[in-house]
Design a protein around this motif. Structure first.
Motif, PDB file in Angstrom:
ATOM      1  N   ARG A   1      37.587  67.090  30.632  1.00 53.16           N
ATOM      2  CA  ARG A   1      38.781  67.750  31.148  1.00 53.16           C
ATOM      3  C   ARG A   1      38.584  69.263  31.066  1.00 53.16           C
ATOM      4  O   ARG A   1      39.050  69.914  30.113  1.00 53.16           O
ATOM      5  N   PRO A   2      37.944  69.866  32.052  1.00 52.37           N
ATOM      6  CA  PRO A   2      37.721  71.318  32.005  1.00 52.37           C
ATOM      7  C   PRO A   2      39.007  72.117  31.872  1.00 52.37           C
ATOM      8  O   PRO A   2      39.039  73.156  31.207  1.00 52.37           O
ATOM      9  N   GLY A   3      40.089  71.622  32.490  1.00 56.14           N
ATOM     10  CA  GLY A   3      41.350  72.342  32.407  1.00 56.14           C
ATOM     11  C   GLY A   3      41.919  72.393  31.009  1.00 56.14           C
ATOM     12  O   GLY A   3      42.653  73.331  30.652  1.00 56.14           O
ATOM     13  N   ASP A   4      41.611  71.408  30.195  1.00 57.92           N
ATOM     14  CA  ASP A   4      42.077  71.361  28.807  1.00 57.92           C
ATOM     15  C   ASP A   4      41.025  71.844  27.817  1.00 57.92           C
ATOM     16  O   ASP A   4      41.303  71.942  26.620  1.00 57.92           O
ATOM     17  N   LEU A   5      39.803  72.086  28.304  1.00 55.79           N
ATOM     18  CA  LEU A   5      38.667  72.415  27.443  1.00 55.79           C
ATOM     19  C   LEU A   5      38.421  71.322  26.415  1.00 55.79           C
ATOM     20  O   LEU A   5      38.166  71.569  25.241  1.00 55.79           O
TER      21      LEU A   5
END
Length: 472
Positions: A115-119
């Protein structure tokens, strides 16, 4: 443990599974169940100096539900359950001191979500750090905890691992979001949500991190990711003494330089690395450094560290900017353990670590090297000096009782030295069997009693990895 390395402190009663339990596991898992002597030996052997202590059976699991099935089956007979990642522990963590069933997590190895958006990323426990970072190649992010070995994420959580990146990115404790855990009665628990923070209830995630498989079995982990910096630069520089090298790192940190990595190898370790990796590094105490930032920031940081190094007698910096060049510089550091074993033919290493406050690190290492010289030991010293953690590999003939006793005595003095300096008996290796006897000195009798109360509450029949951390 007794004074001779590898000798258990006391014999423990074996709690072997009944023929009926073995038959149940055989039916359930078919060819993923084994009582082969070779498989048992593999799963009862680690990198410590303890002799092998194999389990009675090994199960190769593929899901959380399968882990829960095995735990419930073993709990019905109060049979021990020991988790197994890749077997790289050095403190006897995975030895089946009371027999039982070993659960091998190597096939529980899916990267479940990135989840790149959540790191964050969620992985099964058998995923290795190398596998996770390979899956992240195109994402622009990486998983930072790097203990050297390509350890499994579950094992790294269990031992609260750290490593070369800790000075910048923190330990496993700092990079955990939540866990999925199988409890002693076979329930499945999620320890937290995926939110970046929470004040709801006790921090179960951190309770299981560092528990070394004694409180529950970790089957999934959600971990923090970090963006790759714009640029990297690595450097190697020699110093006239270990103290000079350590003081250089400490002063750099105190000046606010955000070092990504800061590793010190003493002259003996460098000699081993040169022989093993066919490098030509100067055989003197050496720092391996890495910077990660914008190119302008790297130039600024490097200039500060170069000036500090010169003030401590440091030599010329050997630089690497491209990935292949950085790998060429860092690969010998990652191979240091195996390189050091070759310094003494047929040897094993009693590998121990200690961690002290940064302000005490140089003095503690100085005293440790004086101890090594006084007792005529062969002990390479290296470590993550940016966070106060260093390792000693005491090379011994496993069949020589006198050498093993001397190694144990050295390890004992090292622990007390670290504690005297306000440190800990282990920075990242964990307690296992080897360092149980130091917990009371470090945490106090009441602290250890509290730990035992937690163990009793979560595992009342002592089925999870008995004989480790706080013992029975």
């Amino acid at each position: 443990m007794d004074s001779v390395a590898g000798t258990p402190a006391r014999s423990r009663m074996r709690r072997s599974p009944s023929p009926e339990l073995l038959a149940l596991l055989q039916r359930k898992f078919a060819d993923r169940f084994s009582t082969s002597s070779a498989v048992l030996q593999q799963h009862g052997t680690d990198e410590s100096t303890y002799p092998p202590q194999p389990p009675d059976a090994v199960v190769f699991v593929c899901s959380t539900e399968e882990v829960a099935f095995v735990v419930r089956a073993c709990a019905s007979e109060r049979v021990p359950v020991i988790g197994f990642g890749v077997g790289s522990s050095v403190e006897g963590h995975l030895l089946a001191v009371e027999g039982g069933v070993c659960i091998d997590f190597s096939r529980l190895n899916k990267v479940l979500a990135i989840r790149p958006g959540d790191l964050t990323a969620t992985v099964e426990a058998g995923v290795t750090r190398g596998q996770l970072n390979a899956a992240l190649t195109e994402s622009g992010f990486f998983f930072s905890v790097d203990p050297g070995a390509d350890a499994s994420i579950g094992g790294m959580v269990a031992t609260a691992a750290s490593g070369t990146n800790t000075v910048r990115y923190g330990t496993m404790r700092d990079n955990l979001v939540s866990l999925t855990v199988v409890t002693a009665n076979g329930d499945v628990v999620r320890t937290a949500s995926r939110a970046r923070k929470s004040s709801a209830g006790y921090n179960l995630t951190q309770l299981y991190c560092g528990s070394e498989g004694t409180l529950g079995l970790i089957t999934e982990a959600t971990v923090r990711l970090h963006p790759h910096p714009e640029a990297y630069a690595a450097a190697v520089v020699n110093f006239p003494s270990v103290r000079a090298a350590v003081d250089c790192v400490i002063e750099s940190i105190q000046m606010g330089v955000p070092l990504a990595r800061a590793e010190m190898l003493d002259a003996l370790t460098i000699r081993a690395v040169n022989a093993h990796s066919r490098t030509t590094l100067g055989e003197s105490p050496t720092l391996f450094l890495e910077f990660g930032a914008s190119r302008t920031q790297i130039d600024e940081q490097a200039g500060i560290v170069r000036e500090i190094a010169a003030g401590h007698g440091g030599g010329e910096f050997q630089w690497a900017n491209r990935q292949e060049e950085r790998s060429r510089l860092w690969t010998p550091r990652h191979h240091a353990y195996f390189a050091c074993l070759q310094l003494k033919a047929g040897s094993r290493s009693l590998t121990t670590d200690a961690c002290v406050p940064l302000s005490a690190l140089a003095q503690c290492i100085d005293e440790t090297q004086a101890d090594i010289a006084e007792h005529g030991l062969l002990v390479p010293v290296f470590g993550h000096v940016g966070d106060g953690n260093f390792h000693c590999l005491v090379l011994v003939d496993p069949h020589n009782a006198a050498e093993n006793e001397a190694a144990e005595a050295f390890s004992h003095r090292l622990v007390h030295r670290a504690l005297r300096h306000g440190g800990t008996c282990t920075g990242e290796h964990g307690v296992g069997m080897h360092k149980m006897k130091y917990l009371a000195e470090e945490h106090g009798e009441h602290g250890v009693a509290l730990m035992r109360s937690i163990k009793q509450a979560l595992d009342p029949h002592d089925i999870f990895n008995p004989g480790k951390v706080v013992g029975a």
